[in-house]
Design a protein around this motif. Structure first.
Motif, short mmCIF file in Angstrom:
data_model
loop_
_atom_site.label_atom_id
_atom_site.label_comp_id
_atom_site.label_asym_id
_atom_site.label_seq_id
_atom_site.Cartn_x
_atom_site.Cartn_y
_atom_site.Cartn_z
N ASN A 1 0.82 -1.21 0.00
CA ASN A 1 0.00 0.00 0.00
C ASN A 1 0.85 1.26 0.00
O ASN A 1 0.44 2.31 0.49
N GLY A 2 2.04 1.18 -0.59
CA GLY A 2 2.97 2.31 -0.62
C GLY A 2 2.78 3.23 -1.80
O GLY A 2 3.49 4.21 -1.95
N GLY A 3 1.80 2.94 -2.67
CA GLY A 3 1.53 3.83 -3.81
C GLY A 3 0.86 5.11 -3.36
O GLY A 3 0.37 5.22 -2.23
N ALA A 4 0.79 6.08 -4.24
CA ALA A 4 0.20 7.39 -3.90
C ALA A 4 -1.29 7.31 -3.65
O ALA A 4 -1.86 8.18 -3.00
N GLY A 5 -1.99 6.29 -4.18
CA GLY A 5 -3.42 6.14 -3.95
C GLY A 5 -4.25 6.38 -5.20
O GLY A 5 -3.76 6.23 -6.32
N TRP A 6 -5.50 6.80 -4.99
CA TRP A 6 -6.44 7.05 -6.09
C TRP A 6 -6.83 8.51 -6.09
O TRP A 6 -7.16 9.08 -5.05
N PHE A 7 -6.78 9.12 -7.28
CA PHE A 7 -7.06 10.54 -7.47
C PHE A 7 -8.17 10.70 -8.50
O PHE A 7 -8.17 10.00 -9.52
N VAL A 8 -9.07 11.63 -8.26
CA VAL A 8 -10.20 11.90 -9.15
C VAL A 8 -10.28 13.40 -9.39
O VAL A 8 -10.14 14.19 -8.46
N ASP A 9 -10.51 13.80 -10.65
CA ASP A 9 -10.62 15.22 -10.97
C ASP A 9 -11.61 15.40 -12.13
O ASP A 9 -11.80 14.48 -12.94
N ASP A 10 -12.21 16.56 -12.21
CA ASP A 10 -13.10 16.97 -13.32
C ASP A 10 -14.20 15.96 -13.59
O ASP A 10 -14.26 15.30 -14.62
N VAL A 11 -15.13 15.86 -12.65
CA VAL A 11 -16.27 14.94 -12.77
C VAL A 11 -17.35 15.59 -13.62
O VAL A 11 -17.75 16.72 -13.36
N ASN A 12 -17.81 14.88 -14.66
CA ASN A 12 -18.83 15.40 -15.58
C ASN A 12 -19.91 14.36 -15.82
O ASN A 12 -19.64 13.17 -15.86
N PHE A 13 -21.13 14.84 -16.05
CA PHE A 13 -22.26 14.01 -16.46
C PHE A 13 -22.85 14.62 -17.71
O PHE A 13 -23.02 15.84 -17.78
N TYR A 14 -23.16 13.79 -18.70
CA TYR A 14 -23.78 14.32 -19.91
C TYR A 14 -24.69 13.29 -20.56
O TYR A 14 -24.51 12.09 -20.41
N ALA A 15 -25.70 13.81 -21.27
CA ALA A 15 -26.62 12.95 -22.03
C ALA A 15 -25.97 12.69 -23.38
O ALA A 15 -25.92 13.57 -24.23
N GLY A 16 -25.44 11.53 -23.55
CA GLY A 16 -24.76 11.15 -24.77
C GLY A 16 -24.02 9.85 -24.55
O GLY A 16 -23.89 9.39 -23.41
N PRO A 17 -23.55 9.23 -25.63
CA PRO A 17 -22.88 7.94 -25.51
C PRO A 17 -21.49 8.05 -24.90
O PRO A 17 -20.87 9.10 -24.93
N VAL A 18 -21.01 6.93 -24.38
CA VAL A 18 -19.62 6.82 -23.92
C VAL A 18 -18.75 6.93 -25.15
O VAL A 18 -18.97 6.24 -26.15
N VAL A 19 -17.77 7.81 -25.11
CA VAL A 19 -16.85 7.97 -26.25
C VAL A 19 -15.44 7.62 -25.85
O VAL A 19 -15.07 7.63 -24.72
#
Length: 170
Positions: A152-170
């Protein structure tokens, strides 16, 4: 799209953890990778890594905001966000999951586990198909579970710029 940028002292997310030192935070530590844009990212670590004296750690950060997809028409609803994982690339450990609920997380309406074997130690755009949530109002939650206290010596999990939109996964 609806965008929830993450920044210092972000009111959008609140976290919980099994550890007093390793937890969800909105800051830019460790400095690498820190954040992709803005002043901070949502991240699970202790400022350096996600090691808690060799113990299993797990935590969740949920959005205090509601995503209103009640008027979405069409067949597609997508969530995108940038993710950085400095975690084990093995199956069965260091679980990174994104969950969705329509009742404040009394129950989980949709759960999507991310693949740790892909895109290690780079900022990568994740796109998730949320078509099952069309017509609903829901919340999002990021869940991390190391499963064990090893590597467990890694930097971990990071999340940025969360978006939701009506449209297909691209």
């Amino acid at each position: 799209p609806v965008n929830f940028a993450v920044d210092y002292n972000d009111p959008w997310f609140v976290g919980s953890s099994s550890s007093t030192t390793v937890k969800w935070q909105t800051d830019a530590t460790p400095s690498a990778p820190g954040r992709l844009t803005g002043a901070a990212s949502l991240n699970f670590n202790n400022g350096t890594n996600f090691d808690d004296a060799g113990k299993q750690v797990k935590g969740a950060a949920y959005g205090k905001f509601l995503v209103d997809a009640s008027k979405v028409t069409g067949a597609y609803l997508t969530m995108s966000f940038f993710s950085y994982g400095d975690v084990e690339a093995l199956t069965g450990v260091d679980s990174r999951t994104v969950e969705f609920s329509t009742d404040g997380f009394l129950t989980t309406a949709l759960s999507i586990k991310l693949d740790n074997s892909k895109n290690q130690k780079i900022w990568y755009m994740e796109t998730l198909n949320l078509s099952a949530l069309i017509g609903k109002v829901f919340q999002v939650r990021f869940v991390f579970d190391s499963v064990d206290g090893i590597n467990n010596g890694g930097a971990g999990w990071f999340v940025d710029d969360v978006n939701f939109y009506a449209g297909p996964v691209v």
